[in-house]
Write an enzyme that holds these catalytic residues in place. Sequence first.
Site, PDB file in Angstrom:
ATOM      1  N   GLU A 107      44.109  10.248  11.131  1.00 53.53           N
ATOM      2  CA  GLU A 107      44.471  11.422  11.951  1.00 53.53           C
ATOM      3  C   GLU A 107      43.234  12.280  12.264  1.00 53.53           C
ATOM      4  O   GLU A 107      43.126  12.842  13.345  1.00 53.53           O
ATOM      5  CB  GLU A 107      45.558  12.231  11.238  1.00 53.53           C
ATOM      6  CG  GLU A 107      46.883  11.462  11.201  1.00 53.53           C
ATOM      7  CD  GLU A 107      47.978  12.182  10.427  1.00 53.53           C
ATOM      8  OE1 GLU A 107      47.750  12.455   9.227  1.00 53.53           O
ATOM      9  OE2 GLU A 107      49.028  12.470  11.004  1.00 53.53           O
ATOM     10  N   GLU A 127      51.669   6.267   5.446  1.00 51.78           N
ATOM     11  CA  GLU A 127      52.503   7.343   4.877  1.00 51.78           C
ATOM     12  C   GLU A 127      53.914   6.917   4.516  1.00 51.78           C
ATOM     13  O   GLU A 127      54.473   7.380   3.524  1.00 51.78           O
ATOM     14  CB  GLU A 127      52.565   8.534   5.853  1.00 51.78           C
ATOM     15  CG  GLU A 127      51.289   9.355   5.917  1.00 51.78           C
ATOM     16  CD  GLU A 127      50.288   8.837   6.932  1.00 51.78           C
ATOM     17  OE1 GLU A 127      50.400   7.657   7.342  1.00 51.78           O
ATOM     18  OE2 GLU A 127      49.394   9.596   7.316  1.00 51.78           O
TER      19      GLU A 127
HETATM   20  C1  TC6 Z   1      48.381  11.325   4.048  1.00 55.28           C
HETATM   21  O1  TC6 Z   1      47.274  11.049   4.395  1.00 55.28           O
HETATM   22  C2  TC6 Z   1      49.170  12.371   4.659  1.00 55.28           C
HETATM   23  C3  TC6 Z   1      48.590  13.185   5.572  1.00 55.28           C
HETATM   24  C4  TC6 Z   1      49.306  14.303   6.139  1.00 55.28           C
HETATM   25  C5  TC6 Z   1      48.853  15.623   5.577  1.00 55.28           C
HETATM   26  C6  TC6 Z   1      49.449  16.861   6.272  1.00 55.28           C
HETATM   27  N1  TC6 Z   1      44.556  10.841  -2.764  1.00 55.28           N
HETATM   28  O2  TC6 Z   1      43.304   2.299  -4.847  1.00 55.28           O
HETATM   29  P1  TC6 Z   1      42.053   2.459  -5.620  1.00 55.28           P
HETATM   30  C7  TC6 Z   1      42.391   7.409  -5.924  1.00 55.28           C
HETATM   31  S1  TC6 Z   1      49.108  10.539   2.779  1.00 55.28           S
HETATM   32  C8  TC6 Z   1      44.134  10.990  -4.032  1.00 55.28           C
HETATM   33  O3  TC6 Z   1      42.027   1.976  -7.016  1.00 55.28           O
HETATM   34  P2  TC6 Z   1      40.692   0.632  -3.845  1.00 55.28           P
HETATM   35  C9  TC6 Z   1      43.163   6.425  -6.751  1.00 55.28           C
HETATM   36  O4  TC6 Z   1      44.207   7.066  -7.442  1.00 55.28           O
HETATM   37  C10 TC6 Z   1      47.876   9.448   2.161  1.00 55.28           C
HETATM   38  N2  TC6 Z   1      43.600   9.981  -4.745  1.00 55.28           N
HETATM   39  O5  TC6 Z   1      40.782   1.864  -4.832  1.00 55.28           O
HETATM   40  C11 TC6 Z   1      42.098   5.900  -7.678  1.00 55.28           C
HETATM   41  O6  TC6 Z   1      41.892   6.852  -8.676  1.00 55.28           O
HETATM   42  P3  TC6 Z   1      41.569   6.404 -10.181  1.00 55.28           P
HETATM   43  C12 TC6 Z   1      47.771   8.245   2.990  1.00 55.28           C
HETATM   44  C13 TC6 Z   1      43.496   8.800  -4.159  1.00 55.28           C
HETATM   45  O7  TC6 Z   1      39.276   0.526  -3.468  1.00 55.28           O
HETATM   46  C14 TC6 Z   1      40.857   5.886  -6.788  1.00 55.28           C
HETATM   47  O8  TC6 Z   1      41.141   6.789  -5.720  1.00 55.28           O
HETATM   48  N3  TC6 Z   1      46.799   7.377   2.418  1.00 55.28           N
HETATM   49  C15 TC6 Z   1      43.914   8.583  -2.840  1.00 55.28           C
HETATM   50  O9  TC6 Z   1      41.414  -0.538  -4.414  1.00 55.28           O
HETATM   51  C16 TC6 Z   1      40.534   4.531  -6.221  1.00 55.28           C
HETATM   52  O10 TC6 Z   1      41.689   4.011  -5.576  1.00 55.28           O
HETATM   53  C17 TC6 Z   1      47.107   6.387   1.584  1.00 55.28           C
HETATM   54  O11 TC6 Z   1      48.250   6.172   1.267  1.00 55.28           O
HETATM   55  C18 TC6 Z   1      44.470   9.662  -2.131  1.00 55.28           C
HETATM   56  N4  TC6 Z   1      44.880   9.535  -0.868  1.00 55.28           N
HETATM   57  O12 TC6 Z   1      41.546   1.066  -2.565  1.00 55.28           O
HETATM   58  C19 TC6 Z   1      45.968   5.552   1.091  1.00 55.28           C
HETATM   59  N5  TC6 Z   1      43.685   7.283  -2.527  1.00 55.28           N
HETATM   60  O13 TC6 Z   1      40.285   5.667 -10.097  1.00 55.28           O
HETATM   61  C20 TC6 Z   1      45.981   5.481  -0.399  1.00 55.28           C
HETATM   62  C21 TC6 Z   1      43.126   6.719  -3.603  1.00 55.28           C
HETATM   63  O14 TC6 Z   1      41.512   7.694 -10.902  1.00 55.28           O
HETATM   64  N6  TC6 Z   1      44.853   4.792  -0.921  1.00 55.28           N
HETATM   65  N7  TC6 Z   1      43.001   7.622  -4.603  1.00 55.28           N
HETATM   66  O15 TC6 Z   1      42.731   5.550 -10.590  1.00 55.28           O
HETATM   67  C22 TC6 Z   1      44.655   3.445  -0.846  1.00 55.28           C
HETATM   68  O16 TC6 Z   1      45.393   2.731  -0.217  1.00 55.28           O
HETATM   69  C23 TC6 Z   1      43.518   2.862  -1.605  1.00 55.28           C
HETATM   70  O17 TC6 Z   1      43.164   3.776  -2.602  1.00 55.28           O
HETATM   71  C24 TC6 Z   1      42.245   2.525  -0.790  1.00 55.28           C
HETATM   72  C25 TC6 Z   1      41.122   2.107  -1.762  1.00 55.28           C
HETATM   73  C26 TC6 Z   1      42.559   1.377   0.167  1.00 55.28           C
HETATM   74  C27 TC6 Z   1      41.768   3.726  -0.007  1.00 55.28           C
END
Ligand code: TC6
Length: 693
Positions: A107, A127
């Site tokens: 976004e 999301e």
């Molecule tokens: C959104 O964006 C809504 C927006 C509207 C707002 C108004 N936040 O997965 P990994 C941490 S909703 C906080 O092992 P990878 C994760 O917990 C969001 N923390 O790494 C872990 O911490 P730990 C939409 C986060 O390389 C560390 O980062 N986005 C977040 O296998 C490493 O993560 C998603 O749903 C976060 N958003 O994969 C994407 N993301 O080390 C969610 C990760 O303490 N994330 N962490 O355990 C992912 O899909 C994956 O993390 C990745 C990286 C593909 C970015």
Amino acid sequence: MAQQEPVTSTVEDGIAVIRIANPPVNALSAAVRGGLAREAGAAAANPAVRAVVVTAEGRTFIAGADITEFGKPPVPPTLPEAIAALEDLSKPVVAAINGAALGGGLEVALGCHARVAAPSARLGLPEVKLGILPGAGGTQRLPRLIGAVPALKLMTAGDPVSAAEAKTLGILDEVAEDVVAAARALALRLADGARPTPASAAANTGDREAFEAAAAAMAKKGAENPSIAACIDAVRAAFDKPFEEGMAIERAHFLRLRDDPRSKALRHAFFAERAAARIPGLPKGTQPRPVARAAVIGGGTMGGGIAMSFANAGIPVTLIETSEENLQRGLERVAGNYATSVKRGSLTEEARAKRMGLIEGRVGLEAAAGADVVVEAVFEEMGLKKEIFGKLQEIAKPGAVLATNTSYLDVDEIAASTSRPGDVLGMHFFSPANVMKLLEVVRGAKTAPDALATAVEVGRKLAKVPVVSGVCHGFIGNRMLARRTSQAERLLIEGALPEEVDAALNAFGFRMGPFAMGDLAGLDIGWRIRQATGKKAPVADALVEAGRLGQKTKRGYYDYSGDGRTGTPDPEVRALIERVSAEQGVTRRSIPQQEILERLLYPMINEGARILEEGIAARAGDIDTVWLNGYGWPAGTGGPMFYADGVGLPGIVARLRDFAGSSGDDTLAPAALLVRLAEEGGSFAALDEKAAA
Ligand code: TC6
């Protein structure tokens, strides 16, 4: 210590490059949102700046909103405000997408006036997987930029697309190796020309009828999944309403969904899965052993599926059988599975050929000699397993991890049959092994830390969700399942019918109830285990003894004489159950659905508490991760332990006491940990938090 500023900018040759550095994944914390708005303001005010580039440090561009902030008091600016600060600049703003741009991350990029991404970048709006919808303009900008139909598909599927696909869709202007250099060049070109149209003012929404058709095709999913319904509603507003009104509609949906218990459960699942990857008690600096080659012993359905998992991850694997005939049968099954995927369009012919090329079939255990990890997947027979591990100690190369895929046998006993128990552990895959995400990694009493770390790392490479379990009968998942299975059988004897029991779990959100599941898997499996362990299940035993083995014999708990897959209630089964009730001297009664549900779920939760107090699982979240990824526990309720917290532990303790009292079955009495937490006003979540601190 002062927190390092996560957003900085430098001005060079008329371009302000705004950089985000918020490890590990550049989530949009309050400091990042504030930094983006501040640097946008600085760029606006600096006459030396002609254009702006937004990029980030590390492997990720931006992983989205900081999910840990959901549920906490909001800190301004909101993400829509920070994005507006970029989009409203009169100078061109180009996103240089260096890695994954997900959710709020995409976004932010959509709020820029143009986008360049690295070839390895992945872009998506995941999301819906967290029970929300894109809440920072994604539902309004993306349809206007690329069309409502592709935008709706992207946000309702939640899966990211490659940079190349994103370029084809029209999300990206360019794909380039050096994203910052390419974004700078593009920004300068834009500064010399007319101001580009921002996505919020683009007019590519497309054909309304096509959108309504796409929305109608998703109506069923929308009825089950409030996020999908909200996406449809918000994207529709991109046709009907001015941008600002559409934003207000999106925001209202976002706030409502974010605060819904379903989204809280899905967020719990996200973090629990990541926490499960941290193995407690490993000495600092433990490194996984290198794994270049694998071997799988046993070419049955399970072994074949495990071999496919390795090949799918690009790891060469030897599939080992005892005879040429068995080997051919195993290889043919694997080849058939891949051919089906090609036919369905989920695998290209090229990928199929590559994967088949990674699987080598061999007869004889000696073929395991070259493997760094050996997975034994033969019959569940202790004697056979011991014999194999005894031989492997000579055959397998030093340092190879020796894993058993047993689903309930004692891994320590298997390890004791070798002179190298430190290399032995369990890698319990779930059927079909090439599809199911869960991998229970069973840590034996003598398993070496680096062998354990290797199995977890291999699991991750295979795209599985590894969860470490201690040794006990059935490990985490099957041990809890056994409680549900025995209660399901008891419910039949007391008065319920298979369809009533299954319906209670379906209503809770399981795709399949225990009896439909049993029929699918084959009722002879449980029967054989009961024979081996001297246990009895009068109804299940009577069905097997009557030749009703499930779908494969067209008769089990249900009748499958129609299409072979759809079960219908069978009067013969009802008569058989009533006969067993009579034999047991039980007067049958009608059992309400809520009671059925409690009888099935609470004993599992109770067993989960015992698994925790015995240290078989390190965290309640690990138990949830097992059930969510291996047993179809409905994601929107967060797994058994998270669900228990929501129900309230004192209520569960009281019900378990009722069940134990009325049945005389001591296994139903609440576990000490459950009682303690209930009395202290504690919860499984708080217990995990304490353990993590
Ligand atoms: C959104 O964006 C809504 C927006 C509207 C707002 C108004 N936040 O997965 P990994 C941490 S909703 C906080 O092992 P990878 C994760 O917990 C969001 N923390 O790494 C872990 O911490 P730990 C939409 C986060 O390389 C560390 O980062 N986005 C977040 O296998 C490493 O993560 C998603 O749903 C976060 N958003 O994969 C994407 N993301 O080390 C969610 C990760 O303490 N994330 N962490 O355990 C992912 O899909 C994956 O993390 C990745 C990286 C593909 C970015």
